[in-house]
Write an enzyme that holds these catalytic residues in place. Structure first.
Site, short mmCIF file in Angstrom:
data_model
loop_
_atom_site.label_atom_id
_atom_site.label_comp_id
_atom_site.label_asym_id
_atom_site.label_seq_id
_atom_site.Cartn_x
_atom_site.Cartn_y
_atom_site.Cartn_z
CD GLU A 111 -2.87 1.08 2.24
OE1 GLU A 111 -2.75 0.49 3.23
OE2 GLU A 111 -3.70 1.80 2.37
N GLY A 124 2.68 2.42 10.83
CA GLY A 124 2.31 1.77 11.98
C GLY A 124 2.31 0.31 11.75
CB ALA A 125 0.34 -2.25 11.43
CG MET A 126 0.12 -3.11 5.12
SD MET A 126 -0.87 -1.87 4.46
CE MET A 126 -2.19 -2.39 3.30
CG HIS A 135 -6.51 0.18 12.69
ND1 HIS A 135 -7.08 1.46 12.33
CD2 HIS A 135 -5.87 0.21 11.13
CE1 HIS A 135 -7.08 2.01 11.29
NE2 HIS A 135 -6.50 1.10 10.40
CD GLU A 136 -3.02 -2.48 10.45
OE1 GLU A 136 -3.37 -2.69 9.56
OE2 GLU A 136 -2.85 -1.12 11.02
CG HIS A 167 -7.90 -2.09 7.74
ND1 HIS A 167 -8.71 -1.43 7.14
CD2 HIS A 167 -6.82 -1.42 8.04
CE1 HIS A 167 -8.28 -0.06 7.31
NE2 HIS A 167 -7.16 -0.25 7.89
CD GLU A 208 -6.83 3.11 6.68
OE1 GLU A 208 -6.89 2.84 7.57
OE2 GLU A 208 -6.21 2.32 5.76
CG ASN A 242 0.19 -6.82 3.68
OD1 ASN A 242 0.11 -5.93 3.05
ND2 ASN A 242 1.00 -6.79 4.78
N1 0A1 Z 1 -3.19 0.64 5.60
C1 0A1 Z 1 -2.59 0.94 6.90
C2 0A1 Z 1 -1.40 1.90 6.78
C3 0A1 Z 1 -0.26 1.95 5.91
C4 0A1 Z 1 -0.34 2.81 4.85
C5 0A1 Z 1 0.81 2.75 3.95
C6 0A1 Z 1 1.75 1.93 4.09
O1 0A1 Z 1 2.95 2.14 3.41
C7 0A1 Z 1 3.27 3.25 2.76
C8 0A1 Z 1 1.88 1.33 5.43
C9 0A1 Z 1 0.60 1.29 6.03
C10 0A1 Z 1 -3.28 1.15 8.23
O2 0A1 Z 1 -4.25 1.79 8.19
O3 0A1 Z 1 -2.95 0.30 9.01
ZN ZN Z 2 -5.99 1.43 8.47
#
Ligand code: 0A1
Ligand code: ZN
Length: 883
Positions: free
Chosen positions: A132, A272-274, A308-309, A312, A331, A276
């Site tokens: 992302e 913070g985190a992702m 949060h993750e 998602h 988000e 996937n």
């Molecule tokens: N979607 C993630 C946030 C996130 C956005 C961009 C990133 O890399 C550029 C990494 C994480 C979240 O809302 O936790």
């Molecule tokens: Zn998020």
């Protein structure tokens, strides 16, 4: 590597230009041949063409070394495709064609931490991906946009000794040995997903496992992966994950949908985190937790980010975004879901206070300056610059208003419909409002205006009591200051939750004129026009209104309360948030008393009210600690023009000193001793509250009695059973410049030398030392062997803490702080444009500084802007900030 994308004027991408993709990918097979210096990726794309469009096949791909390309099994001659470093155009593709490309990547050279990269030292570190928003195009050629949903089959091959663990999102689908000490593993994800949710991880990792059975009876393996020295610090995250999964089943009826859920911790991560799909990747600071190295606040943060993750998985993954303008669709909604979860797990009013404080500290300044943008921006140059407090935190406030408008059951009905209608789709904010409104027979489209216009609305409130007719007329008016962004200003629906208090502190029943329903003592009125009046009947005494309870809308309330009225609310409001809010308003007025050298009615009222609460037994320790804390320097600055951050710092210190003096050194010492008598490391609410108040009392005492507090802090530092108490003590010693500070810093440094997250806090405590001496300290710390620009957490802990959390240290009148930041941004940008761009937002607001600082900041920014070869990320921020 980003130099490729550094063209002159960064082009804008506009929401109104959205077109559905001409080519989609139904299924994709990816084969990775993994190595630290070089990895190869073979991609097989099964293409679907939109019959209504005749655009050629164009795939995104950045910085890729193309090794081979074939269409429908036939290698393509060089004349049949073109690659310009950003996009690959291929001739001859038809609906149903299969395109096969092989590319080479250089993970160890990837310092931008986007795409496939190495975390840790090359000998022992592991490989991972971050996609992302547009990182997948750094891995392979693909239509890298969120509205292309595909089924993924991923096969990983690598040396077994160097990469014993091989992970990808989806369900495991076989693994085995290969010749030459190599091995393979395959993962199939049955859920179509956008490319930004793709992830792989490979290397030496330990695992913590738990079996979980979903509410719909599906057995899931939960696996948290971390390096050997960190795996013991994953217990808390595992428990938090289980709580989050149960909560989402109960609160939203959402179950997990794969056989395995992987979570991985890395020390090298831009955010913070992702989320996937099936393979969440976390910045270690948002996942690892242990009493010896983690503060209470960080524990709560870990719980919140894990949730949060996980959330998602539905709000973002099962239902994703049509395009990046809809980012807040996932988000804002997911932050709101996390906030509700955290409120249920902890104290709801404290959580609300924390969230609103964050909104005011981070989002209001953003919305008031040149970086202001709507929750749904209309255009951007670099999407990574739009992961902002506006999209996240203000976005969550908008969902909260919608939820409030529908009520608990109505919101659940609407969310059920949203998930049902949009499952497996890439949706828009209109889809969201249509589902919520449609399931409730309500038209929510007026709320779309909130998504389209930047700036924090002002809500003016004026009350009039008619003693003869026993009516109370509340007149509400709204306006949103413009300046930046040319969007039209239209009246917004603003829900105002309110109550009316008698001078004795009791709530009155609310008879809204013309309505016959049984009166409540609290209700919501919605301001829908520029100005509206609401008349309450049978009001037998001139009331004090408690407005915007629970912060029912993200606005700035302007209401001319007297200090006495605010003190009444501070003493009696039963809405925990509004009680705190009354205290904050009163403190801000007290601050103005000091600043303007006026009579001091607010100052006295604030000190007296807090002195009474300090002695009262009935108040929660944590709430009391928050009540004893005036608004921060950033918030106070928001109320001023010609900002002088050093003056604000001194005035705020003076304000706290007056409070401390009013409470008295003896009472503070006594309270401290009582709180210190039951020191524990338990994480229950009462223990956390006790530590929070203990810290606050010690900080106030330090303003009166430096020597005495120095001794108490030294003892607290030495005997602390956990990080919360230890760091609080260290911070008090450093900030009060106590003679014991140096020894404590040395001790901390040695004690936590092997723990990167603990060491980050050592940097941050010192970077936040206020005033003149901060800059030299920062320069000295930059020369510390443990400092590096290559690690985002370390950069945040030193430079981030300095420029963001230390206004009086950063905003030097000689401009040296600005020049330091500009110089570091150039160096950082060459390594990691995303981190550089985020740090550069610290220049936001320079236009409102007093003239000397404004001039100095402007000069530093202009010089930076003239630098050759800035990334698109940094160039966009600098360009906007200068506007
Ligand atoms: N979607 C993630 C946030 C996130 C956005 C961009 C990133 O890399 C550029 C990494 C994480 C979240 O809302 O936790
Ligand atoms: Zn998020």
């Amino acid at each position: 590597m980003h130099a490729l994308s550094t063209q002159a004027a960064p082009a804008s991408i506009c929401l109104r230009d959205y077109r559905a993709p001409a080519w989609r990918v139904d299924t994709v097979e990816l084969d990775f041949d993994l190595g630290i210096d070089a990895s190869e990726v073979l991609a097989r794309l099964h293409l679907r063409r939109d019959p209504a469009q005749d655009a050629p096949l164009r795939l995104d791909g950045e910085n890729l070394q193309l090794l081979s390309i074939a269409l429908d099994g036939t290698p393509l001659p060089a004349t049949a495709y073109r690659y310009d470093g950003n996009a690959l155009e291929v001739d001859g593709a038809r609906d149903g064609s299969v395109l096969e490309t092989r590319v080479r990547l250089r993970p160890a050279a990837n310092t931008a931490l986007e795409g496939l990269y190495l975390s840790g030292p090359r000998e022992t570190g592991f490989l991972l991906t971050q996609c992302e928003a547009e990182g997948f195009r750094h891995i392979t050629f693909f239509p890298d946009r969120p509205d292309v949903l595909s089924r993924y089959t991923v096969t990983l091959r690598a040396d077994r000794t160097r990469f014993p663990v091989l992970l990808a999102g989806g369900n495991p689908d076989g693994a085995g040995a290969l010749d030459g000490g190599r091995h393979w593993a395959r993962f199939v994800d049955p859920h179509p997903k956008p490319s930004y949710l793709f992830a792989v991880v490979a290397g030496h990792l330990q695992v913590m496992e738990r079996d979980y059975v979903t509410a719909d009876d599906h057995a899931v393996q939960l696996k948290i992966w971390a390096e050997a020295d960190a795996i013991d610090r994953c217990h808390y995250a595992m428990a938090a994950l289980e709580r989050a999964m149960r909560w989402d089943e109960q609160a939203y009826g959402r179950n997990y949908d794969l056989d395995v859920f992987h979570v991985v911790a890395t020390h090298d991560f831009n955010m913070g985190a992702m989320e996937n799909k099936g393979l969440n990747i976390f910045n270690a600071k948002c996942l690892l937790a242990a009493p010896d190295s983690t503060t209470d606040e960080e524990y709560r943060h870990v719980e919140a980010v894990v949730a949060h993750e996980y959330f998602h998985n539905w709000s973002g993954n099962r239902v994703t975004c049509r395009d990046w303008f809809q980012l807040s669709l996932k988000e804002g909604l997911t932050v709101f879901r996390e906030q509700s979860f955290s409120a249920d797990m902890n104290s709801a009013p404290l959580k609300r206070i924390e969230d609103v404080a964050l909104l005011r500290r981070a989002q209001f300044p953003e919305d008031a300056g040149p970086l202001a943008h709507p929750v749904r921006p209309a255009q951007y140059s670099e999407i990574n610059n739009f992961y902002t407090a506006t999209v996240y935190e203000k976005g969550a406030e908008l969902v909260r208003m919608l939820a409030g408008a529908l009520g608990r059951d109505g919101f659940r009905r609407g969310m059920d419909r949203y998930f049902e209608r949009n499952d497996g789709r890439a949706a828009t904010l209109e889809d969201f409002l249509a589902a919520l409104g449609g399931a409730n027979g309500t038209d929510l489209t007026p709320y779309l205006a909130w998504y389209a216009q930047a700036g924090t609305p002002r809500l003016k409130a004026h009350g009039h009591y008619d003693a003869v007719r026993h009516t109370y007329t509340l007149t509400l008016a709204q306006y949103t200051p413009g300046g930046h962004g040319a969007e039209p200003r239209v009246p917004l629906p603003i829900p105002v939750k309110l109550a009316l208090f008698t001078p004795q502190g009791d709530m009155l029943p609310l008879h809204l004129d013309g309505q016959t329903a049984k009166p409540d003592t609290e209700r919501v009125v919605v301001l829908e026009r520029a100005e509206q009046s609401f008349v309450f009947a049978d009001v037998t005494t001139a009331p004090v209104p408690s407005l915007l309870r629970g912060f029912s809308a993200p606005v700035i309330l302007e209401c001319d309360y007297t200090p006495g009225e605010l003190a009444l609310l501070l003493a009696h409001d039963v809405d925990g948030f509004n009680r705190w809010e009354a205290g904050q308003q009163l403190a801000a007025r007290a601050y103005e008393d000091l600043r303007d050298d006026t009579a001091g009615a607010a100052l006295h009222a604030w000190c007296d009210a807090l002195a009474r609460l300090f002695d009262a037994a009935a108040i929660d320790d944590a709430l009391l600690a928050d009540l004893l804390t005036p608004p921060g320097e950033v918030e106070l600055a928001e109320r001023e023009s010609a900002i002088d951050p050093q003056r604000i710092h001194h005035l705020r210190q003076a304000l706290q000193q007056r409070l401390a003096a009013r409470l008295g050194a003896a009472a503070l010492r006594q309270r401290y001793a009582a709180l210190a008598a039951h020191t524990t490391i338990e994480l229950d609410a009462a223990s956390q509250a006790q530590r929070r108040l203990k810290r606050r009392v010690l900080e106030l005492l330090a303003l009166l009695d430096r020597a005495g507090s120095g001794e108490l802090a030294t003892a607290q530092y030495r005997e602390a059973p956990g990080m919360t108490d230890r760091l609080a003590a260290l911070s008090v010693l450093v900030r009060s410049d106590a003679p014991q500070a140096a020894a404590a810093l040395r001790d901390y440094r040695e004690r936590h030398a092997g723990n990167a997250l603990a060491l980050d806090k050592w940097f941050a405590v010192q970077a936040q030392l206020p005033g003149e001496r901060a800059l030299d300290r920062v320069r000295r710390l930059e020369r510390d062997a443990a400092f590096t620009l290559k690690n985002p957490n370390r950069v945040q802990s030193l430079l981030g803490a300095f420029v963001r959390n230390n206004p009086s240290g950063f905003h030097r009148v000689d401009g040296a702080g600005y020049r330091l930041l500009a110089e570091r941004l150039v160096a950082l940008d060459a390594l990691n444009p995303q981190v550089a761009a985020r740090l550069a937002t610290a220049f936001n607001g320079w236009q409102r500084l007093e003239p000397l600082r404004r001039e100095a900041a402007h000069a530093a920014i202009v010089e930076l802007a003239g630098h050759h070869g800035l990334s698109r990320n940094l160039a966009e921020i600098i360009g906007s900030v200068l506007n």
